[in-house]
Design an enzyme around this catalytic site. Structure first.
Site, PDB file in Angstrom:
ATOM      1  CG  HIS A  26      -1.838  -0.612   0.419  1.00 34.26           C
ATOM      2  ND1 HIS A  26      -3.024  -1.451   2.018  1.00 34.26           N
ATOM      3  CD2 HIS A  26      -3.165  -0.763  -0.307  1.00 34.26           C
ATOM      4  CE1 HIS A  26      -3.978  -2.245   1.324  1.00 34.26           C
ATOM      5  NE2 HIS A  26      -4.264  -1.622   0.363  1.00 34.26           N
ATOM      6  NE  ARG A  64      -4.879  -6.221 -10.334  1.00 28.96           N
ATOM      7  CZ  ARG A  64      -3.623  -5.790 -10.961  1.00 28.96           C
ATOM      8  NH1 ARG A  64      -3.994  -4.148 -11.277  1.00 28.96           N
ATOM      9  NH2 ARG A  64      -3.162  -6.371 -11.558  1.00 28.96           N
ATOM     10  NE  ARG A 118      -9.041  -9.560 -11.974  1.00 31.92           N
ATOM     11  CZ  ARG A 118      -7.636  -9.310 -11.599  1.00 31.92           C
ATOM     12  NH1 ARG A 118      -6.796  -9.732 -12.708  1.00 31.92           N
ATOM     13  NH2 ARG A 118      -7.466  -9.478 -10.504  1.00 31.92           N
ATOM     14  CG  ASN A 120       0.848  -8.456 -13.763  1.00 33.40           C
ATOM     15  OD1 ASN A 120       1.242  -8.313 -14.690  1.00 33.40           O
ATOM     16  ND2 ASN A 120       0.611  -8.263 -12.833  1.00 33.40           N
ATOM     17  CG  ASP A 121      -1.291 -14.008 -12.240  1.00 39.87           C
ATOM     18  OD1 ASP A 121      -1.178 -15.332 -11.896  1.00 39.87           O
ATOM     19  OD2 ASP A 121      -2.829 -14.096 -12.001  1.00 39.87           O
ATOM     20  NE  ARG A 137       1.110 -11.893  -9.320  1.00 37.25           N
ATOM     21  CZ  ARG A 137      -0.006 -11.584 -10.287  1.00 37.25           C
ATOM     22  NH1 ARG A 137      -0.956 -11.747 -10.508  1.00 37.25           N
ATOM     23  NH2 ARG A 137      -0.397 -10.451  -9.748  1.00 37.25           N
ATOM     24  CB  CYS A 160      -5.211  -5.385 -18.144  1.00 34.11           C
ATOM     25  SG  CYS A 160      -5.438  -7.127 -16.986  1.00 34.11           S
TER      26      CYS A 160
HETATM   27  C1  PEP Z   1      -2.134 -10.392 -14.489  1.00 28.64           C
HETATM   28  O1  PEP Z   1      -2.566 -11.394 -13.865  1.00 28.64           O
HETATM   29  O2  PEP Z   1      -1.512  -9.654 -15.130  1.00 28.64           O
HETATM   30  C2  PEP Z   1      -3.377  -9.428 -14.057  1.00 28.64           C
HETATM   31  C3  PEP Z   1      -3.673  -8.655 -13.816  1.00 28.64           C
HETATM   32  O3  PEP Z   1      -4.241  -9.980 -13.016  1.00 28.64           O
HETATM   33  P1  PEP Z   1      -3.550  -9.807 -11.452  1.00 28.64           P
HETATM   34  O4  PEP Z   1      -2.443  -8.907 -11.044  1.00 28.64           O
HETATM   35  O5  PEP Z   1      -5.039  -9.093 -10.725  1.00 28.64           O
HETATM   36  O6  PEP Z   1      -3.548 -11.090 -10.660  1.00 28.64           O
HETATM   37 MG    MG Z   2      -3.496 -12.167 -12.916  1.00 32.05          MG
END
Ligand code: PEP
Ligand code: MG
Length: 826
Positions: free
Chosen positions: A445, A550, A586, A708-709, A719, A756
């Site tokens: 944060h 999110r 989402r 990211n995922d 990650r 995203c």
């Molecule tokens: C991602 O995985 O790139 C994503 C945008 O979702 P989060 O970071 O919320 O898992």
């Molecule tokens: Mg994700």
């Protein structure tokens, strides 16, 4: 040998004379001649043959066993038998003061010698030898339980000493970073232990950086369990008559030890984790914290003490309220201040143990922080700092003390250890040029607040040791580069980057969310949003729409399930900030590692591959449908679209579509106004979804790539893992190939494709994504400037050439080189 007489002696029993003697030499490296160590090793003439001899062992015991006793360490098989026989041969009074221990001979001898030199009792020295393998096992991941726990168990005496002297006794604390490249290894640790024993004080050490300890400064194993590496910050704490002298002397010892053991200078620059873009250069200061020592005193009137805690909670709420007003973080902090897991736990502790309110609340905070620390998801793990922030505010309200302050002086680069959200919120952007957090990460944060305050920042800069020198510091929050005392060349380069940033900064209102490449092609800038104030800031910054809301972030700290109306209200506040603009909402991306407290999820061995995202929503249809109804109701009059996270197969998409139909029918049956129909898209963040994008396009109205995922799952690299940063690279050709495939599938089926994940806002990766055909990037709004700069002047042909080059490389290192090239489009 006279100094050794009052201490526990050691006997090393080995089949090999050489082994015993080498072990003794190793132990003496730590303690000198402070402890009597006898070798009873080998058989035959002068012990030249392999074997053991009970008579020689008996003689060795008699030599070293004074009033404090002796500990015998043995190697294998027959050595144990011989030692047992030796006990029968010696004077029974000496035998009664002798302990045979099953500890390993080498590690056990070293640890036991250090403990004996520090004046340990017979039982403590024997226990130290027995536990000697624990730190090694823990480091190698073989420990059945943490070494620190084992140490705590064997060292209850020392822990009790700390507790007993802490009530009302003088206390002193100091924090210092380890400059020795070997970390707090055996020799400096041994010196610290033997010095610590001279003071009338109970002394503990804690590895603040790795959140390990505190452990008593009397045991080599306990200190090893801290896993203290170079750059880690140690907190040295003493209570008792000579607390201040002890802390001063031991801190000096640790600092003096460092150069002797480490002739090499600590690094003057490092690559930390980029947190908030911008370049800072200037004098360096440390943020000074003054959290009062919490005494473990008891109270006569528990009811009055509980009332004192309640009043302190109110005061802390006011204090945090004024620091965090207007931020999305305030709600989470206020929720923690009335969380039963903290408040009820502290009050029942006051009633049960009659302890004072500050002590009770600190215990509850420490337990809660430990739960967060063990979570797998980096975002949730980062919430530990919030828990401490709240704990510190309550302790200050009870015991006095001010929030962290900057020393007076000109604007400066601030060095911190795990900046808390309220500290970040209190930083005056006029006085703070930038922030170097030696711990922390990009999802804390505090990081979010720094980004929205526009303060350049990096995190995880543990490799830098600011205490070891450096009156000035420089940092680039976009690349993560940090320098201590930058040389003239680096200074000029940083000034150049600052000037370029100033020249490129857009005034508010200057952006319409559309960026034109040199060839005329348009790239849309959308915003990732986690709450209402985020949304308002993104709208002001000129985002074309919300590309990712999110929703799980709205209820992260809730212990009870948010009602449908409450969800709708909060969503409506966010949607209002983007009235007339497209908004992608989402559905809950929780489960497994993102364990929202109210969901009460089962523990999983591999949470990021477990029941999470859409899998969890489908396993809890009531939860999903309540959320969908809230989205549809709040979405009335807005251009909302629904996005499904963590899709891996087509059936998941049809199941969510069916749930959406049911939500719509239920609302229609109640006569509730709501948005209908809504487009439904999917996150492409699992390799199966990327590979099957062509088929999934039949069910999905749009694709949003979660890099990211997708990176985590493609490279099998968690990650946020501190050691896999380089591997988990979204510009790795394997990830880029998947992105290209999704773009092609989307174009063929006329489905919009956006990105995203964080890569969209990374100026080193965004040009590659655009070069692969992505025309919609959704990111934290504070990244807009940097991404615009990275794309400025480039044509699509330039960017596709760069992307082709990045696709053609072999590995992550080459991918990074391609990223560097991508920063210089055209
Ligand atoms: C991602 O995985 O790139 C994503 C945008 O979702 P989060 O970071 O919320 O898992
Ligand atoms: Mg994700």
């Amino acid at each position: 040998m006279s100094g050794a007489a009052g201490r526990v002696g050691l006997v090393l029993v080995s089949h090999s004379r050489q082994l015993a003697e080498a072990t003794r030499a190793l132990a003496r490296q730590m303690t000198g001649e402070a402890v009597a160590i006898a070798c009873a090793a080998g058989a035959g003439d002068g012990g030249a043959d392999l074997g053991t001899d009970a008579t020689a062992i008996a003689a060795a015991i008699e030599r070293v066993c004074g009033p404090a006793g002796a500990v015998v360490l043995m190697d294998i098989g027959g050595a144990i038998l011989s030692a047992e026989t030796a006990l029968e041969l010696i004077d029974p009074a000496i035998a009664a003061r002798t302990r045979l221990t099953g500890g390993p001979i080498v590690e056990g001898a070293v640890a036991a010698a250090v403990r004996a030199a520090a004046g340990g009792t017979l039982d403590q020295v024997a226990a130290e030898a027995r536990q000697a393998l624990a730190p090694k096992a823990e480091q190698l991941g073989e420990a059945e339980r943490p070494a620190s726990a084992a140490v705590a168990a064997t060292d209850a005496g020392a822990a009790a000493a700390v507790a007993a002297t802490s009530a009302g006794a003088p206390a002193a604390t100091v924090e210092l970073a380890i400059a020795d490249p070997g970390g707090l290894h055996a020799r400096p640790a041994a010196r610290l232990i033997t010095r610590a024993v001279a003071f009338d004080a109970a002394i503990t050490l804690e590895n603040v950086t790795a959140a390990r300890g505190p452990v008593p400064a009397s045991s080599l194993i306990a200190l090893a369990s801290l896993g203290a590496r170079r750059g880690d910050v140690l907190r040295l704490r003493a209570t008792g008559r000579q607390a201040v002298e002890a802390v001063e002397a031991l801190a000096a010892l640790l600092q003096r030890d460092a150069p002797a053991a480490a002739p090499a200078a600590p690094p003057a620059s490092c690559h930390a984790i980029p947190v908030a873009p911008g370049v800072a250069l200037g004098p360096m200061v440390r943020l000074v914290r003054s959290i009062p020592e919490v005494p473990e005193t008891t109270v006569d009137d528990p009811a009055a003490e509980a009332e004192r805690l309640r009043r302190a909670l109110d005061l802390a709420a006011q204090d945090l309220g004024s620091a965090l007003r207007g931020t999305d973080i305030l709600d989470a902090h206020q929720a923690l201040l009335c969380d039963p897991a903290l408040v009820d736990e502290a009050i029942s502790r006051i009633e049960r143990e009659r302890c004072n309110a500050a002590w009770a609340f600190r215990q509850a905070i420490d337990a809660a922080a430990a739960i967060y620390r063990q979570l797998d998801d980096p975002y949730l793990r980062a919430r530990e700092a919030d828990v401490h922030d709240v704990g510190d505010a309550v302790v200050r309200a009870l015991l006095g003390g001010a929030a962290a302050v900057l020393p007076d002086g000109p604007p400066a680069v601030v060095v911190t250890e795990d900046l808390t959200p309220s500290e970040a919120a209190r930083l005056d952007a006029g006085r703070v040029l930038g922030v170097i957090d030696r711990r922390g990460g990009p999802t804390s944060h505090a990081a979010i607040l720094l980004r929205s305050a526009g303060i350049p920042a990096v995190a995880g800069a543990a490799a830098l040791v600011p205490d070891a020198g450096g009156a000035r510091a420089g940092l680039d929050g976009a690349t993560g580069e940090v320098w201590l005392d930058p040389d003239p060349e680096t200074t000029i380069e940083l000034q150049r980057r600052q000037a370029a940033l100033r020249a490129s900064r857009r005034p508010p209102g200057a952006r319409d969310g559309r960026l034109r490449l040199a060839c005329g092609r348009e790239v849309e800038l959308w915003a990732n949003v986690a709450g209402p104030s985020d949304a308002r800031a993104a709208r002001e910054a000129g985002a074309l729409g919300i590309g990712l809301l999110r929703t799980e972030m709205l209820f992260l700290d809730r212990v009870d399930e948010p009602g449908e109306d409450e969800q709708a209200e909060l969503l409506a506040e966010i949607f209002a900030a983007f009235a007339g603009a497209p908004i992608v909402v989402r559905t809950l991306d929780a489960g497994g590692d993102k364990a929202l407290p109210y969901l009460e999820l089962d523990a999983e061995t591999n949470p990021s591959l477990g029941v999470r995202g859409v899998r969890l929503s489908l396993a809890r249809p009531a939860l999903l449908e309540a959320q969908l109804r809230a989205i549809l109701v709040a979405g009335r009059g807005h251009d909302i679209r629904v996005l499904v996270p963590m899709v891996s197969i087509a059936a998941e998409v049809s199941a969510v579509r069916a749930a959406l139909e049911r939500a719509h029918e239920a609302l229609a049956a109640m006569g509730a106004a709501h948005r209908w129909p809504v487009a439904t898209g999917i996150m492409v963040e699992v390799p199966s979804a990327a590979l099957m994008a062509e088929r999934l396009a039949r069910q999905a109205d749009f694709f949003s790539i979660g890099t990211n995922d997708l990176t985590q799952h493609t490279l099998a690299a968690e990650r946020g893992h501190p050691r896999l940063h380089a591997l988990a690279d979204p510009a790795h050709p394997a990830v880029l190939r998947l992105v290209r495939g999704v773009v092609e599938a989307g174009h063929a089926a006329k489905r919009p494709v956006s990105v995203c994940g964080e890569a969209a806002g990374d100026p080193g990766v965004a040009p590659l994504l655009v070069g692969l055909g992505i025309t919609r990037l959704s990111m934290c709004a504070s990244a807009f400037d940097a991404v615009e700069d990275a794309l400025a002047g480039a044509s699509f042909a330039d960017l596709s050439a760069i992307a082709e080059a990045a696709l053609a490389v072999d590995d992550a290192a080459a991918a990074r080189a391609a990223r560097a090239a991508a920063r210089r489009p055209g």
